[in-house]
Design an enzyme around this catalytic site. Structure first.
Site, PDB file in Angstrom:
ATOM      1  CE  LYS A   1      -4.298  -1.643   2.122  1.00  0.00           C
ATOM      2  NZ  LYS A   1      -4.062  -3.073   2.067  1.00  0.00           N
TER       3      LYS A   1
ATOM      4  CE  LYS B   1      -7.480   2.062   3.866  1.00  0.00           C
ATOM      5  NZ  LYS B   1      -7.641   2.433   2.442  1.00  0.00           N
TER       6      LYS B   1
ATOM      7  N   GLY C   1      -8.971  -7.316   2.260  1.00  0.00           N
ATOM      8  CA  GLY C   1     -10.122  -7.961   2.892  1.00  0.00           C
ATOM      9  C   GLY C   1     -10.513  -7.379   4.227  1.00  0.00           C
ATOM     10  N   GLY C   2     -10.058  -6.137   4.534  1.00  0.00           N
ATOM     11  CA  GLY C   2     -10.424  -5.508   5.794  1.00  0.00           C
ATOM     12  C   GLY C   2      -9.598  -5.938   6.980  1.00  0.00           C
TER      13      GLY C   2
ATOM     14  CG  HIS D   1     -14.530   0.332  -1.677  1.00  0.00           C
ATOM     15  ND1 HIS D   1     -13.857  -0.175  -0.592  1.00  0.00           N
ATOM     16  CD2 HIS D   1     -13.824  -0.076  -2.755  1.00  0.00           C
ATOM     17  CE1 HIS D   1     -12.791  -0.854  -1.004  1.00  0.00           C
ATOM     18  NE2 HIS D   1     -12.777  -0.817  -2.320  1.00  0.00           N
TER      19      HIS D   1
ATOM     20  CG  HIS E   1     -12.895  -1.382   7.780  1.00  0.00           C
ATOM     21  ND1 HIS E   1     -13.467  -0.147   7.583  1.00  0.00           N
ATOM     22  CD2 HIS E   1     -12.453  -1.391   9.065  1.00  0.00           C
ATOM     23  CE1 HIS E   1     -13.364   0.570   8.691  1.00  0.00           C
ATOM     24  NE2 HIS E   1     -12.766  -0.168   9.602  1.00  0.00           N
TER      25      HIS E   1
ATOM     26  CD  GLU F   1     -10.055  -2.437  -3.588  1.00  0.00           C
ATOM     27  OE1 GLU F   1     -10.540  -1.859  -2.592  1.00  0.00           O
ATOM     28  OE2 GLU F   1     -10.029  -3.661  -3.720  1.00  0.00           O
TER      29      GLU F   1
ATOM     30  NE  ARG G   1      -6.340 -10.078  -3.570  1.00  0.00           N
ATOM     31  CZ  ARG G   1      -7.574  -9.652  -3.361  1.00  0.00           C
ATOM     32  NH1 ARG G   1      -8.539  -9.997  -4.181  1.00  0.00           N
ATOM     33  NH2 ARG G   1      -7.853  -8.839  -2.344  1.00  0.00           N
TER      34      ARG G   1
END
Length: 661
Positions: free
Chosen positions: A125, A167, A173-174, A217, A244, A284, A301
């Site tokens: 990230k 994060k 996947g939260g 989102h 999330h 995203e 992915r």
């Protein structure tokens, strides 16, 4: 392609380094294209459907099943042993692990995904945000520095301004994500996020971002090939989330105009071309109320929600992955991509929506899916839902000419889902789809939080089905006098003590002279007439309205499905009264589910207050804090960090204060 030489990487057998529904999903396309398929499995998955459906299967794990699918060397050896020339990672586990992609390359095995360099560039990230910022892509303000000390993180959070989002750098996947409202709660949230990130991804590093208030989102699906071609396949709206984690996804987004789609898509394509990206990927974004969008991360992915894109484009995204990995160029240009209708997907999860979405595990006594709607799953009646993996057990996908048509088809499909034995979020999903805010296409990431009360399971909605279940009990073959008409035995009330999922209730049932039944509960009386009782369904009438419900007897449990709502009835008529122990009133804290102890928050001798956190358990990739049932002194710690525990095991013992006892 302008004269570029085709660089083929042929393969004939594919090992799928994943489990469950995605393994079966990849198998389906691979077999259609003529490839052999190999499964891998942990001990917990030995009898799983994806193992039995594969041409070959290789055991890869023992004591900690979730870790088995993260063993790079073991999976590479499994591919070699089976003769697989390619590996598809699915999603989760090693799907975005650069070391795994590199290990495949080093072993001469085709990795069906991007290069290790691309995963390194965009899978992290912090690194991805740096690349996007240099490219002029708008990003959420935040901190992604290498100094991860508690003091620096707290200081940077203060600079960004609360609320902030923590994060996991390597996350998805939260997991490893926390929304923090103020400085006082930041240290605990940071510790928890790091612990969850370490357990899920093997990396405790985190970044900080300003929390955008009530955004959408939005994600853009992209594909690139090794010849420099790249396209996008439009957007998906994944705004409906809990913890999330996505719950409902749809394409196209109700909030994205054709002009905005073109702008976001162009940014996404520019990004993947800049890094020479190959294969499927997703960028995203957060979309605010004013139409501004901010890059969050890139998933290198295939996504869980890829079926909605397949539905509106008519493309098989796994087929595109396989062809690109084999060295083919993208078979279509941007102008060839067309969109038709609307698609919505829901994630059916083994969790209790009425108790903070607590994960559920156990045996699925009956599992039957609708046949006229797309369902991705890997279960059958009798399957075990283990506590080691994500709680998602199926995806149900609808496609219609309009959004309302797709929504209606999905609700109808969910009403037919029969999942008896393990609690799921089936009813919660239907409530979300029916909610006026979602129906109008106005749901943001705050949707569930803002409408939690309206979406919460309500006991009174189950009255009819519950009483029908009670009638089923008294018409059981073991009680034939209830079925043969009026008799001396039937003139007396039959007392029942049952748990309908919201507490034990005392109910009396009497058969009337006309053959009907009357059930009395808490001073209220309910009359029923039974029209038909088959081996798996009952048809009954109440207040002149005929209803049909499906049911299954499994031991002392009766499961009843009525218009998408499943009720689990527990007959406690002959059971001893429940003590205060189950609620922790005896001073013993018990594991609420099967899971792994990740943090002990107290030690022997500590004074604790009622409701104080004492232990954190990880189950299905999420952390769950357990609290003290009474105020007192910790007398014993009965587990160790890292220990795997079963539901009901005593983990902490507290000697209650005398004044509280």
């Amino acid at each position: 392609m302008s004269g570029a030489v085709m660089k083929r990487t042929p393969f004939f057998k594919i090992l799928i380094a994943n489990r469950g529904e995605i393994a079966l999903r990849v198998m389906r396309t691979a077999r259609r294209l003529g490839f052999g398929v190999v499964a891998v499995y942990s001990d917990a998955d030995r009898d799983a459907l994806h193992v039995r459906e594969a041409d070959q299967a290789v055991r890869i794990g023992e004591a900690l099943p979730a870790q088995s699918y993260l063993k790079i060397d073991t999976i590479i050896e499994a591919a070699k042993a089976s003769g697989a020339g390619a590996i598809h990672p699915g999603y989760g586990f090693l799907a975005e692990n650069e070391e795994f992609a590199q290990a495949c390359r080093d072993a001469g095995i085709v990795f069906i995904g991007p290069s290790s360099e691309a995963i390194r560039a965009m899978g992290n990230k912090a690194g991805a945000k740096d690349i996007m910022q240099r490219a002029g892509v708008p990003c959420v303000p935040g901190y992604q520095g290498s100094d991860q000390s508690d003091a620096v993180m707290l200081a940077e959070a203060g600079k960004i301004g609360f609320p902030v989002m923590i994060k996991a750098v390597a996350g998805g996947g939260g997991r490893g994500m926390r929304l923090v409202a103020d400085a006082a709660s930041f240290p605990d949230a940071l510790r928890s996020a790091r612990s969850e990130a370490q357990g899920a991804f093997g990396d405790a590093s985190v970044i900080l971002e300003r929390a955008i208030v009530d955004p959408r989102h939005i994600e853009i699906q992209v594909f690139g090939d090794r010849y420099g071609n790249a396209i996008h396949l439009g957007e998906r709206d994944c705004s409906v989330q809990r913890r999330h984690q996505k719950v409902i996804e749809e394409a196209p987004s109700p909030a994205v105009s054709p002009e905005l789609r073109a702008r976001m898509g162009a940014v996404a394509v520019q990004a993947v071309k800049a890094i020479g990206y190959e294969g499927a990927g997703t960028l995203e974004f957060l979309l605010d109320r004013d139409g501004n969008f901010y890059f969050m991360e890139m998933n290198t992915r295939l996504q869980v929600e890829h079926p909605v894109t397949e539905a509106i484009t008519g493309l098989d995204l796994v087929e595109l992955q396989l062809r690109i990995a084999g060295g083919e160029k993208l078979p279509l240009r941007q102008e060839d991509v067309t969109f038709s209708g609307h698609a919505i997907e829901v994630r059916l999860c083994s969790e209790d929506a009425g108790h903070d979405f607590m994960p559920q595990s156990g045996r699925m006594a009956l599992w039957q899916m609708p046949h006229d709607i797309r369902v991705e799953h890997a279960l059958q009646s009798g399957s075990e839902i283990p506590p080691f993996y994500d709680s998602m057990i199926a995806k149900v996908i609808s496609h219609g000419a309009t959004r309302d048509e797709a929504r209606g088809k999905l609700i109808s499909g969910l009403e037919q889902v029969a999942a008896f034995g393990v609690t799921t979020n089936q009813g919660f999903l239907m409530d979300c789809l029916r909610h006026p805010v979602f129906a109008r296409g106005e749901a943001t990431t705050a949707f569930i939080g803002q409408n939690r009360e309206a979406l919460a399971p309500r006991a009174d909605n189950a009255v009819d089905i519950a009483l029908a279940a009670l009638v089923l009990y008294v018409t059981h073959p073991d009680a034939p006098f209830w079925q043969r008409g009026r008799s001396l035995a039937a003139t007396f009330a039959l007392g029942l003590r049952v748990d309908l999922g919201h507490g034990v209730q005392e109910i009396e049932v009497v058969r009337e002279r006309d053959g009907g039944y009357v059930a009395a509960r808490n001073g209220d009386r309910y009359s029923f007439a039974i029209d038909e009782l088959d081996r798996d369904f009952i048809r009954f009438r109440r207040n002149g309205l005929m209803e049909t419900a499906r049911y299954l007897r499994d031991g002392d449990r009766l499961y009843v499905l009525h218009r998408g709502v499943t009720l689990s009835v527990h007959d406690l008529t002959l059971a001893p009264p429940e003590s205060a122990a189950a609620a922790g009133g005896d001073g013993k804290v018990r594991a609420a589910m099967n899971g792994r102890v990740v943090a002990l928050l107290v030690k022997a001798g500590d004074k604790v207050a009622a409701g104080q956190p004492v232990m954190t358990l990880e189950a299905m990739k999420m952390e769950h804090v357990h609290t003290a049932g009474v105020a007192g002194t910790v007398s014993s710690i009965d587990v160790a960090e890292g220990e795997q525990v079963t539901t009901g095991k005593i983990v902490v013992e507290i000697e209650a204060d005398k004044q509280a006892a």
